[in-house]
Design an enzyme around this catalytic site. Structure first.
Site, PDB file in Angstrom:
ATOM      1  N   GLU A  98      34.995  -0.625  11.946  1.00  0.00           N
ATOM      2  CA  GLU A  98      34.294  -0.719  13.195  1.00  0.00           C
ATOM      3  C   GLU A  98      34.750  -2.114  13.939  1.00  0.00           C
ATOM      4  O   GLU A  98      33.988  -2.768  14.533  1.00  0.00           O
ATOM      5  CB  GLU A  98      32.861  -0.924  13.077  1.00  0.00           C
ATOM      6  CG  GLU A  98      32.415   0.293  12.301  1.00  0.00           C
ATOM      7  CD  GLU A  98      30.624   0.455  12.162  1.00  0.00           C
ATOM      8  OE1 GLU A  98      30.218   1.357  12.651  1.00  0.00           O
ATOM      9  OE2 GLU A  98      30.195  -0.851  11.715  1.00  0.00           O
TER      10      GLU A  98
HETATM   11  C1  NGO Z   1      28.451   1.844   8.729  1.00  0.00           C
HETATM   12  C2  NGO Z   1      28.791   0.329   9.262  1.00  0.00           C
HETATM   13  C3  NGO Z   1      27.805  -0.830   8.631  1.00  0.00           C
HETATM   14  C4  NGO Z   1      26.109  -0.147   8.802  1.00  0.00           C
HETATM   15  C5  NGO Z   1      26.211   1.406   8.122  1.00  0.00           C
HETATM   16  C6  NGO Z   1      24.895   1.742   8.309  1.00  0.00           C
HETATM   17  C7  NGO Z   1      30.178   0.835   7.573  1.00  0.00           C
HETATM   18  C8  NGO Z   1      31.336   0.681   6.623  1.00  0.00           C
HETATM   19  N1  NGO Z   1      30.021   0.182   8.686  1.00  0.00           N
HETATM   20  O1  NGO Z   1      29.078   1.813   7.277  1.00  0.00           O
HETATM   21  O2  NGO Z   1      27.947  -1.873   9.457  1.00  0.00           O
HETATM   22  O3  NGO Z   1      25.493  -1.081   8.380  1.00  0.00           O
HETATM   23  O4  NGO Z   1      27.106   2.158   8.761  1.00  0.00           O
HETATM   24  O5  NGO Z   1      24.678   3.060   7.565  1.00  0.00           O
END
Ligand code: NGO
Length: 544
Positions: free
Chosen positions: A350
């Site tokens: 992200e």
């Molecule tokens: C995503 C995000 C995290 C969140 C999570 C919550 C990843 C790899 N990045 O997973 O920052 O905490 O979802 O389910």
């Protein structure tokens, strides 16, 4: 090693059905009206399912005279320390509930009882495999390496009645079904992740989770040590990361961080349970806590405020600035020096406020830093959109409904040599709600009930992924909504045992209909351990 018989699904089901009928379920009363002692647990009716089970012969019964005998003339444990420590760990587990003295002695100082032995010839058992033989005169656990003995101890523990997990003296009898289990894991990487950034968890809380993971033969503890809401590990060369960046958490609580000694203690404790700590510093996004601690890390030179919300994707290190790489070098150097394990996880998910070109440039500079300090890179699967370093592992957290292109990007990287850890968010994420009524957790990936979290095959989840590229599985527990051990317990159980089984057990044993019966028998054990698990209606839980 002797010939092994695999545990065909049908035979497995029959044995299990017969055995479970014989279990008579705890809590039932006999003709006299007294509670009926739990009948003998069928050999192999445990989680994760063993690779090979040959039941037969008389059970072994633990008595006041039972000794734990250690024979450590084996490979990799020449002074016998590891074997003796595992013997002590076993005796410590069994003493409170049995009330027996269970002395830990050299193998030749006693006879029968429980023998733990390393065998230099048992190379086929590998790093973590073991053999358990049980009969009237004793139980023998054999392994090639200490880790195998430790896994064997978990099998022995689960063969005993659930009450063995209680901390006060229980009636028994303490019987272990007769026969032979020969067991090796399907995958070398079987992880659990705990996000200690969104909410901070103390060393004792982490140890509690480590102990729970041990029961299901998990061998990697991934700690998500930094994120927007908190930096949780002391770094001497950038002290404000922890003292300021660690000073809050989601919702605005006090946060916290691990001193280097705290972290060493977690590493030591995990190692005593044969778990390798995989530390993660999430880069270049998810870095608000660092950006707030040092203004110079920001492209505009202005430190943002600390963040206590739950949005993602808004922060980024300043890719063009040189100081960014001094920072990353220092952090990785100090963390690598603290970490005996092979891996260092650099996040990479992200990075929505980093351009694609910047992301690739950043990863091209950061991965060699990890290698320079002797570690192997792990990144979330977005890393496959850059150029994964040789030997790197990518952790897939996509969904069934993820685009074919995203899945193909990961599969193509795997075909080019990148190993894959599978953590599909709509299966393996322990922070997803079970149903719409689950109090804790998130639901962006959907609801994940017990069956859904178990009922997939790591080898076939991603189209075009070579089976040999699968390093293993991991169950991440993100903690936006989770701030206490009872929350961890409720979200991890019963799903964690299912992911652990996918990582350990051969594909031939994969079958929800029989798994749910074995899982049902874990209920009283979890309760005895003080774990208030989610009573999934999909599982016919044994009475407690
Ligand atoms: C995503 C995000 C995290 C969140 C999570 C919550 C990843 C790899 N990045 O997973 O920052 O905490 O979802 O389910």
């Amino acid at each position: 090693m002797r010939q092994r018989r695999t545990f065909p699904r049908l035979l497995g089901s029959l044995l299990l059905a017969a055995g479970l009928a014989g279990l008579g379920l705890t809590g039932a009363t006999g003709a006299t009206g007294a509670p009926r002692a739990e009948a003998l647990r069928p050999l192999g009716a445990i989680v994760p399912a063993p690779a090979s089970v040959t039941p037969g012969g008389a059970p072994y019964t633990l008595t006041r005279a039972t000794a734990v005998r250690v024979d450590a003339d084996g490979t990799g444990d020449t002074d016998g320390r590891a074997t003796r420590d595992i013997g002590r760990y076993l005796a410590d587990l069994l003493r409170p509930s049995t009330g027996y003295p269970l002395p830990v002695v050299d193998a030749d100082e006693a006879r029968g009882g429980i023998l733990l032995r390393l065998s230099p010839g048992a190379t086929a058992l590998g790093e973590e495999g073991y053999e358990l033989r049980s009969g009237r005169t004793g139980v023998t656990l054999t392994a090639y390496r200490p880790a195998g003995l430790f896994r064997a101890v978990q099998t022995l523990r689960q063969q005993l009645p659930a009450a063995v997990e209680k901390r006060t003296v229980q009636p028994g009898p303490w019987r272990i079904a007769g026969g032979t289990v020969t067991d090796t894991p399907r995958y070398a990487y079987r992880g659990a992740m705990l996000d200690v950034s969104r909410h901070f968890f103390t060393v004792d809380q982490v140890k509690r989770y480590i102990d729970q993971l041990a029961l299901y033969k998990i061998n990697k503890l991934h700690l998500h040590l930094s994120d927007d809401q908190g930096w949780r590990i002391a770094i001497d060369s950038w002290p404000r990361l922890a003292t300021y960046g660690g000073s809050t958490q989601v919702g605005g609580g006090p946060g916290g961080f691990y001193t280097k000694d705290d972290y060493r203690e977690i590493v030591r404790y995990a190692a005593s349970r044969y778990q390798e700590v995989v530390p993660e510093i999430d880069l270049p996004g998810h870095t608000n806590a660092a950006l707030a601690s040092y203004a110079e890390l920001n492209c505009d030179g202005v430190a943002p405020p600390l963040y206590t919300g739950t949005a993602v994707g808004f922060s980024s290190l300043c890719v063009p600035k040189e100081i960014t790489y001094d920072f990353v070098d220092d952090v990785i150097r100090e963390l690598a020096a603290l970490t005996p394990g092979r891996y260092l996880h650099i996040g990479g998910d992200e990075a929505h406020s980093t351009s694609h070109a910047d992301y690739v440039a950043f990863m091209d500079r950061v991965q060699p830093i990890v290698a320079k300090y002797g570690k192997t890179v792990i990144g979330w699967h977005q890393l496959t959109g850059a150029r994964p370093a040789e030997g790197a592992l990518a952790q897939y957290w996509g969904l069934d409904r993820s685009s074919a292109a995203e899945k193909e990007q990961v599969a193509a990287a795997a075909r080019a040599g990148t190993g894959i850890i599978l953590s599909p968010a709509d299966r393996a994420y322990l922070d997803m709600k079970y149903t719409k009524d689950t109090e804790l957790g998130l639901s962006w990936a959907g609801y994940v009930e017990a069956q859904r979290s178990y009922d997939w095959d790591p080898a076939t989840l991603l189209p075009g992924l070579p089976a040999t590229a699968v390093a293993g599985v991991e169950a991440p527990l993100w903690t936006e909504t989770i701030s206490q051990s009872v929350h961890i317990d409720r979200m991890a159980f019963p799903r964690l045992p299912g992911i652990a089984e996918l990582g350990w057990s051969p594909a031939t044993t994969h079958d929800w209909a029989t798994y749910r019966l074995r899982l049902a028998q874990q209920g009283p054990r979890l309760t005895a351990l003080g774990i208030d698990y989610y009573r999934s209606p999909q599982v016919p839980w044994a009475a407690e």
